[in-house]
Motif scaffolding. Sequence first.
Motif, PDB file in Angstrom:
ATOM      1  N   LEU A  48       0.838  -1.210   0.000  1.00  0.00           N
ATOM      2  CA  LEU A  48       0.000   0.000   0.000  1.00  0.00           C
ATOM      3  C   LEU A  48       0.869   1.254   0.000  1.00  0.00           C
ATOM      4  CD1 LEU A  48      -2.794  -1.101   2.477  1.00  0.00           C
ATOM      5  CD2 LEU A  48      -3.127  -0.480   0.082  1.00  0.00           C
ATOM      6  N   ALA A  49       1.962   1.203   0.731  1.00  0.00           N
ATOM      7  CA  ALA A  49       2.876   2.354   0.742  1.00  0.00           C
ATOM      8  C   ALA A  49       3.452   2.570  -0.646  1.00  0.00           C
ATOM      9  CB  ALA A  49       3.998   2.120   1.755  1.00  0.00           C
ATOM     10  N   GLY A  50       3.762   1.478  -1.343  1.00  0.00           N
ATOM     11  CA  GLY A  50       4.276   1.604  -2.699  1.00  0.00           C
ATOM     12  C   GLY A  50       3.237   2.162  -3.638  1.00  0.00           C
ATOM     13  N   THR A  51       2.004   1.675  -3.516  1.00  0.00           N
ATOM     14  CA  THR A  51       0.954   2.128  -4.427  1.00  0.00           C
ATOM     15  C   THR A  51       0.598   3.591  -4.167  1.00  0.00           C
ATOM     16  OG1 THR A  51      -0.938   1.112  -5.577  1.00  0.00           O
ATOM     17  CG2 THR A  51      -1.277   1.653  -3.278  1.00  0.00           C
ATOM     18  N   ALA A  52       0.850   4.057  -2.936  1.00  0.00           N
ATOM     19  CA  ALA A  52       0.606   5.459  -2.591  1.00  0.00           C
ATOM     20  C   ALA A  52       1.840   6.316  -2.854  1.00  0.00           C
ATOM     21  CB  ALA A  52       0.201   5.566  -1.119  1.00  0.00           C
ATOM     22  N   ARG A  53       2.876   5.675  -3.380  1.00  0.00           N
ATOM     23  CA  ARG A  53       4.127   6.361  -3.713  1.00  0.00           C
ATOM     24  C   ARG A  53       4.792   6.969  -2.473  1.00  0.00           C
ATOM     25  NH1 ARG A  53       3.263   3.360  -7.346  1.00  0.00           N
ATOM     26  NH2 ARG A  53       3.369   3.865  -9.586  1.00  0.00           N
ATOM     27  N   SER A  54       4.719   6.242  -1.366  1.00  0.00           N
ATOM     28  CA  SER A  54       5.489   6.626  -0.191  1.00  0.00           C
ATOM     29  C   SER A  54       6.922   6.122  -0.364  1.00  0.00           C
ATOM     30  CB  SER A  54       4.847   6.033   1.069  1.00  0.00           C
ATOM     31  OG  SER A  54       5.479   6.516   2.232  1.00  0.00           O
ATOM     32  N   THR A  55       7.778   6.460   0.566  1.00  0.00           N
ATOM     33  CA  THR A  55       9.175   6.066   0.441  1.00  0.00           C
ATOM     34  C   THR A  55       9.389   4.636   0.967  1.00  0.00           C
ATOM     35  OG1 THR A  55       9.786   6.823   2.654  1.00  0.00           O
ATOM     36  CG2 THR A  55       9.869   8.457   0.862  1.00  0.00           C
ATOM     37  N   ALA A  56      10.511   4.038   0.564  1.00  0.00           N
ATOM     38  CA  ALA A  56      10.832   2.697   1.059  1.00  0.00           C
ATOM     39  C   ALA A  56      10.982   2.714   2.571  1.00  0.00           C
ATOM     40  CB  ALA A  56      12.110   2.183   0.405  1.00  0.00           C
ATOM     41  N   GLY A  57      11.600   3.749   3.109  1.00  0.00           N
ATOM     42  CA  GLY A  57      11.786   3.831   4.554  1.00  0.00           C
ATOM     43  C   GLY A  57      10.475   3.823   5.302  1.00  0.00           C
ATOM     44  N   LEU A  58       9.534   4.631   4.840  1.00  0.00           N
ATOM     45  CA  LEU A  58       8.235   4.675   5.505  1.00  0.00           C
ATOM     46  C   LEU A  58       7.466   3.377   5.293  1.00  0.00           C
ATOM     47  CD1 LEU A  58       7.103   8.341   4.780  1.00  0.00           C
ATOM     48  CD2 LEU A  58       7.802   7.378   6.971  1.00  0.00           C
ATOM     49  N   ALA A  59       7.610   2.797   4.099  1.00  0.00           N
ATOM     50  CA  ALA A  59       6.927   1.527   3.818  1.00  0.00           C
ATOM     51  C   ALA A  59       7.385   0.448   4.783  1.00  0.00           C
ATOM     52  CB  ALA A  59       7.208   1.091   2.375  1.00  0.00           C
ATOM     53  N   ILE A  60       8.685   0.310   4.936  1.00  0.00           N
ATOM     54  CA  ILE A  60       9.220  -0.755   5.783  1.00  0.00           C
ATOM     55  C   ILE A  60       8.927  -0.449   7.252  1.00  0.00           C
ATOM     56  CG2 ILE A  60      11.327  -1.952   6.482  1.00  0.00           C
ATOM     57  CD1 ILE A  60      10.093  -2.109   3.355  1.00  0.00           C
ATOM     58  N   ALA A  61       9.005   0.828   7.634  1.00  0.00           N
ATOM     59  CA  ALA A  61       8.714   1.186   9.027  1.00  0.00           C
ATOM     60  C   ALA A  61       7.259   0.886   9.362  1.00  0.00           C
ATOM     61  CB  ALA A  61       9.017   2.665   9.251  1.00  0.00           C
ATOM     62  N   ALA A  62       6.354   1.247   8.471  1.00  0.00           N
ATOM     63  CA  ALA A  62       4.933   1.006   8.726  1.00  0.00           C
ATOM     64  C   ALA A  62       4.631  -0.485   8.755  1.00  0.00           C
ATOM     65  CB  ALA A  62       4.086   1.697   7.662  1.00  0.00           C
ATOM     66  N   ALA A  63       5.193  -1.229   7.807  1.00  0.00           N
ATOM     67  CA  ALA A  63       4.955  -2.676   7.770  1.00  0.00           C
ATOM     68  C   ALA A  63       5.526  -3.342   9.013  1.00  0.00           C
ATOM     69  CB  ALA A  63       5.561  -3.268   6.499  1.00  0.00           C
ATOM     70  N   THR A  64       6.683  -2.868   9.476  1.00  0.00           N
ATOM     71  CA  THR A  64       7.276  -3.412  10.703  1.00  0.00           C
ATOM     72  C   THR A  64       6.384  -3.106  11.905  1.00  0.00           C
ATOM     73  OG1 THR A  64       9.509  -3.168   9.798  1.00  0.00           O
ATOM     74  CG2 THR A  64       9.324  -3.375  12.193  1.00  0.00           C
ATOM     75  N   ALA A  65       5.840  -1.896  11.912  1.00  0.00           N
ATOM     76  CA  ALA A  65       4.995  -1.506  13.042  1.00  0.00           C
ATOM     77  C   ALA A  65       3.767  -2.410  13.158  1.00  0.00           C
ATOM     78  CB  ALA A  65       4.575  -0.043  12.900  1.00  0.00           C
TER      79      ALA A  65
END
Lengths: 66, 265
Positions: free
Chosen positions: B86-103
């Motif tokens: 979802l972070a990728g499809t929303a064009r967020s950054t890799a850092g935020l994507a991985i941080a959110a998924a980890t959370a």
Amino acid sequence: MVGVVGAALRSLGFDSQQGELLYLILRLPGAAAHALEQRSLGWRKYPFFKDAIKVQKEDEAGTQHG
Amino acid sequence: MADRSLEAYEDNWETRMGAWFPGERVLYRGKDLFETFAHASWMRLLLFGITGRELSDAQVKLFEGCWNIATSFPDPRIWNNRVAALAGTARSTAGLAIAAATAVSEASIYGRGPDLRAITFLIDTRHSVSQGADLETLVETKIRDERGLPGYGRPVINRDERIPPIMALANELDLGAGPHVALAFEIEELLLRKRWRLRMNVAALVAALAADQGLTPHEYYCYTILSFSAGFFPCYLEALEKPPGGFLPLRVDRVVYQGVPRRRW
């Protein structure tokens, strides 16, 4: 919609960092409402999209084809 | 440890963990990082950082293999991978994507919740049994009190395909015969013999292996935090390759709103 909000915040005098932070805060109540509702539905109502994944093959050059 | 006022910590952080000496070296838990770990695997460094103990090559391979086998699925249907996609499809950054998924990996029925409960349950149960408690009674009480058994049962499918390859790896490394692993399988046998029909899932097995290597529950929990990372990145990157918003969108009329009516101002 994000663009409209961005334009509105700019018109209200917020700079880009202020606007970004405010936008994130303002989106939280809606996200929280969805999270709380989904929690009450339980894990069985989690939309898994079981049949939505279609694995494609990659040829040896690494490009994908159907 | 004596309670010290915050004043004692003002401009004063005493550390056993180490420091960076700019232009010179880095001290990592008492060891020179460049000299000691330049050729070590990252898992070795991570486990040393968490536990302060140097594990054997076999133990490091075991812990790394568990990550590879158990928690590196590049499938965006899985809840935490879903967040990365979802972070990728929303064009967020890799850092935020991985941080959110980890959370969101700190879930209660998957991920960190069961991991921590499983290792605590196995360590406590082994101790109780060694003090003379009856295993069947312990298991029955746990299931009654918590409506489930940490590390046993699985929502999507009861059988866990990860257990044979992890046990094969553990046995190959001569680390598969510890008391907590034996207990984990003994509990499964008990569950299947009785009415519960719960099979062991990988959370119990990896927790048991970790307990047999001497990890405390909190050390084990810390070790698990980054374990899904190798599955997150493919999900994020593939969503970047497809159109924005293209990850399993829902058309508006598939949302059946049943809440309060629209407000009339």
